[in-house]
Write an enzyme that holds these catalytic residues in place. Structure first.
Site, PDB file in Angstrom:
ATOM      1  N   SER A 254      63.565 -36.118 -39.780  1.00 44.32           N
ATOM      2  CA  SER A 254      64.970 -35.745 -40.022  1.00 44.32           C
ATOM      3  C   SER A 254      65.318 -34.126 -39.476  1.00 44.32           C
ATOM      4  O   SER A 254      65.084 -33.878 -38.586  1.00 44.32           O
ATOM      5  CB  SER A 254      65.492 -36.249 -41.172  1.00 44.32           C
ATOM      6  OG  SER A 254      66.837 -35.903 -41.333  1.00 44.32           O
ATOM      7  N   LEU A 255      65.501 -33.272 -40.666  1.00 45.57           N
ATOM      8  CA  LEU A 255      65.450 -31.940 -40.605  1.00 45.57           C
ATOM      9  C   LEU A 255      64.373 -31.325 -39.833  1.00 45.57           C
ATOM     10  O   LEU A 255      64.495 -30.320 -39.097  1.00 45.57           O
ATOM     11  CB  LEU A 255      65.609 -31.296 -41.908  1.00 45.57           C
ATOM     12  CG  LEU A 255      65.423 -29.752 -42.154  1.00 45.57           C
ATOM     13  CD1 LEU A 255      66.348 -29.149 -41.518  1.00 45.57           C
ATOM     14  CD2 LEU A 255      65.145 -29.631 -43.460  1.00 45.57           C
TER      15      LEU A 255
ATOM     16  N   GLN B  86      71.086 -38.683 -34.549  1.00 48.93           N
ATOM     17  CA  GLN B  86      70.337 -38.914 -35.557  1.00 48.93           C
ATOM     18  C   GLN B  86      71.008 -38.993 -36.970  1.00 48.93           C
ATOM     19  O   GLN B  86      70.272 -39.677 -37.899  1.00 48.93           O
ATOM     20  CB  GLN B  86      69.393 -37.514 -35.463  1.00 48.93           C
ATOM     21  CG  GLN B  86      68.119 -37.564 -36.518  1.00 48.93           C
ATOM     22  CD  GLN B  86      68.025 -36.229 -37.380  1.00 48.93           C
ATOM     23  OE1 GLN B  86      68.906 -35.772 -37.936  1.00 48.93           O
ATOM     24  NE2 GLN B  86      66.880 -35.665 -37.043  1.00 48.93           N
TER      25      GLN B  86
ATOM     26  N   GLN C 261      63.261 -32.903 -45.739  1.00 51.70           N
ATOM     27  CA  GLN C 261      63.804 -32.617 -47.052  1.00 51.70           C
ATOM     28  C   GLN C 261      63.221 -33.605 -48.033  1.00 51.70           C
ATOM     29  O   GLN C 261      62.857 -34.626 -47.847  1.00 51.70           O
ATOM     30  CB  GLN C 261      65.303 -32.781 -47.298  1.00 51.70           C
ATOM     31  CG  GLN C 261      66.029 -31.609 -46.701  1.00 51.70           C
ATOM     32  CD  GLN C 261      67.589 -31.691 -47.227  1.00 51.70           C
ATOM     33  OE1 GLN C 261      67.884 -31.107 -48.233  1.00 51.70           O
ATOM     34  NE2 GLN C 261      68.343 -32.130 -46.204  1.00 51.70           N
TER      35      GLN C 261
ATOM     36  N   ARG D 297      74.825 -27.418 -39.694  1.00 52.05           N
ATOM     37  CA  ARG D 297      74.387 -28.991 -39.811  1.00 52.05           C
ATOM     38  C   ARG D 297      74.690 -29.547 -41.419  1.00 52.05           C
ATOM     39  O   ARG D 297      75.177 -30.430 -41.794  1.00 52.05           O
ATOM     40  CB  ARG D 297      73.017 -29.446 -39.521  1.00 52.05           C
ATOM     41  CG  ARG D 297      72.572 -30.789 -39.542  1.00 52.05           C
ATOM     42  CD  ARG D 297      71.151 -31.046 -39.025  1.00 52.05           C
ATOM     43  NE  ARG D 297      70.743 -32.486 -39.178  1.00 52.05           N
ATOM     44  CZ  ARG D 297      69.770 -32.689 -39.848  1.00 52.05           C
ATOM     45  NH1 ARG D 297      69.595 -31.985 -41.085  1.00 52.05           N
ATOM     46  NH2 ARG D 297      69.341 -33.992 -40.006  1.00 52.05           N
TER      47      ARG D 297
ATOM     48  N   HIS E  21      71.703 -40.450 -42.237  1.00 55.20           N
ATOM     49  CA  HIS E  21      71.120 -41.424 -41.383  1.00 55.20           C
ATOM     50  C   HIS E  21      71.921 -42.780 -41.293  1.00 55.20           C
ATOM     51  O   HIS E  21      71.411 -43.959 -41.048  1.00 55.20           O
ATOM     52  CB  HIS E  21      69.776 -41.792 -41.258  1.00 55.20           C
ATOM     53  CG  HIS E  21      69.138 -40.298 -41.382  1.00 55.20           C
ATOM     54  ND1 HIS E  21      69.023 -39.585 -40.104  1.00 55.20           N
ATOM     55  CD2 HIS E  21      68.300 -39.716 -42.059  1.00 55.20           C
ATOM     56  CE1 HIS E  21      68.223 -38.485 -40.368  1.00 55.20           C
ATOM     57  NE2 HIS E  21      67.849 -38.606 -41.498  1.00 55.20           N
TER      58      HIS E  21
END
Lengths: 84, 304
Positions: free
Chosen positions: B84-85, B238, B10, B109, B190
């Site tokens: 990440s994503l 994560q 993102q 999520r 995170h």
């Protein structure tokens, strides 16, 4: 003065073109907007400013208000000249 | 050529992104339409597509749609990494996760993250030009602030409570950080502030089925390839552990001998990190018709 501007522009073109393989030197002209024209975010602009600081041995405290390549060139030139 | 794909996270989304691809590329359009069916939302509607609440599923759909187009034309990748994503996009591309299931998973999520963010509001800031090890050490001395993203040797993102992120700034600058730039997010991803989201996600992942990936996807969290057995644990962790993207990139080069990376999804953040970490990597990104054509031309792929 004009020579110095041209030299700073060349340096900026080199730095920006090195950041990714997506941008060419020709994409970076004086009227180009850093954010919208080159899709740079605040962290990218920092990287450019940082490289310019090293190149010209100057200190740039804030890049606020710098939106175009021309403004960045003027800003760097002013810093170099106030150093002497 | 040894190719690796990088899947965008993102932060670099832009309005109307992918609309040019949707209009002109049949594979892209079919993939987005599939996503719309799976989520039962109209993704051709700009107010839906550009809605910040949808951004995670939109990036996944867009990244995978571009992957589907490119994969028929480029050599198979030797590995992939997402940030990440972006790990979800990478896992879908590798076949480890089903696309429709992944869309619903990512939708949930993002809700877990938003809920955890309301319970524990947080802040992220990028620390520039200070050794990541020093950033880590300084965070250890402060309650409530943690390293969140080890992006490059010169850029570490820290996250935590707003107070702690503000309080640590003078120490970071005194230690030699050039600048500390606040990022425009309200959720400290995170970091341990995401504990409740991580737990909810772990539970949610129990209901999913996973397949062996067709190529290795290197985890941000463990810096090892995802395995089917560890997938739920790794993806849940994560959310509360820092990402190690710099290490991931080094591993791509050292262990997989990658020389070319193509970033799929909005923006050029990951290509820039790649360039900074491994300057001789050849980097491309695809998020528009124009950049798709550039990659196709540069890598001399056969046309359909």
């Amino acid at each position: 003065m004009a020579d110095q501007q041209a030299e700073i522009l060349t340096k900026i073109q080199e730095i920006v073109a090195n950041q990714t393989d997506d941008l060419n030197v020709d994409d970076i002209q004086l009227t180009t907007s850093l954010k919208d024209g080159l899709n740079l975010d605040s962290l990218d602009i920092f990287e450019i400013v940082d490289a310019l600081e090293d190149e010209y041995d100057i200190e740039i405290d804030s890049d606020e208000g710098i939106e175009t390549v021309q403004q960045l060139v003027d800003f760097v030139q002013q810093k170099i000249n106030s150093k002497d | 050529m040894k190719l690796a794909y990088l899947f965008s996270g993102q932060g670099s989304q832009f309005a109307q992104m992918g609309m040019d691809l949707y209009r002109t590329n049949a594979t892209y359009r079919a993939t987005i339409d599939e996503a719309a069916t799976a989520l039962q939302v109209d993704l051709t509607e700009p107010t839906v597509w550009d809605d910040p609440a949808q951004v995670q599923v939109v990036i996944l759909a867009m990244s995978y749609a571009i992957y589907r187009q490119l994969t028929t034309q480029l050599p198979a990748p030797v590995a992939a990494v997402g940030l990440s994503l972006g790990e979800y996009s990478a896992l879908v591309a590798s076949g480890a996760l089903d696309f429709a299931a992944a869309l619903r998973l990512v939708r949930d999520r993002s809700q877990y993250m938003a809920t955890a963010g309301k319970q524990h509001p947080g802040k992220l800031a990028a620390v520039l030009k200070l050794n990541p090890q020093r950033v880590t050490e300084l965070c250890e001395d402060y309650a409530g602030v943690y390293p969140a993203n080890y992006n490059t040797a010169r850029q570490t993102v820290i996250g935590g409570t707003s107070e702690a992120v503000t309080a640590i700034q003078p120490q970071l600058l005194a230690a030699g950080a050039k600048r500390v730039v606040p990022l425009a997010v309200a959720v400290a991803s995170h970091t341990p502030l995401m504990e409740s989201a991580s737990k909810a996600l772990f539970k949610r992942l129990q209901a999913e089925r996973f397949a062996a990936p067709a190529f290795p996807v290197i985890s941000n969290t463990t810096n090892r390839p995802f395995t089917v057995e560890q997938l739920p644990t790794t993806l849940a962790n994560q959310l509360v552990k820092p990402t190690h993207f710099q290490q991931n990139l080094l591993q791509l080069v050292q262990n997989y001998h990658v020389d070319t990376v193509v970033e799929l999804g909005p923006g050029t953040t990951l290509s820039k990190f790649a360039k900074q970490t491994v300057p001789n990597l050849v980097t491309y990104h695809v998020d528009t018709v124009e950049t798709l054509q550039q990659v196709q031309a540069a890598l001399q792929v056969r046309s359909e």
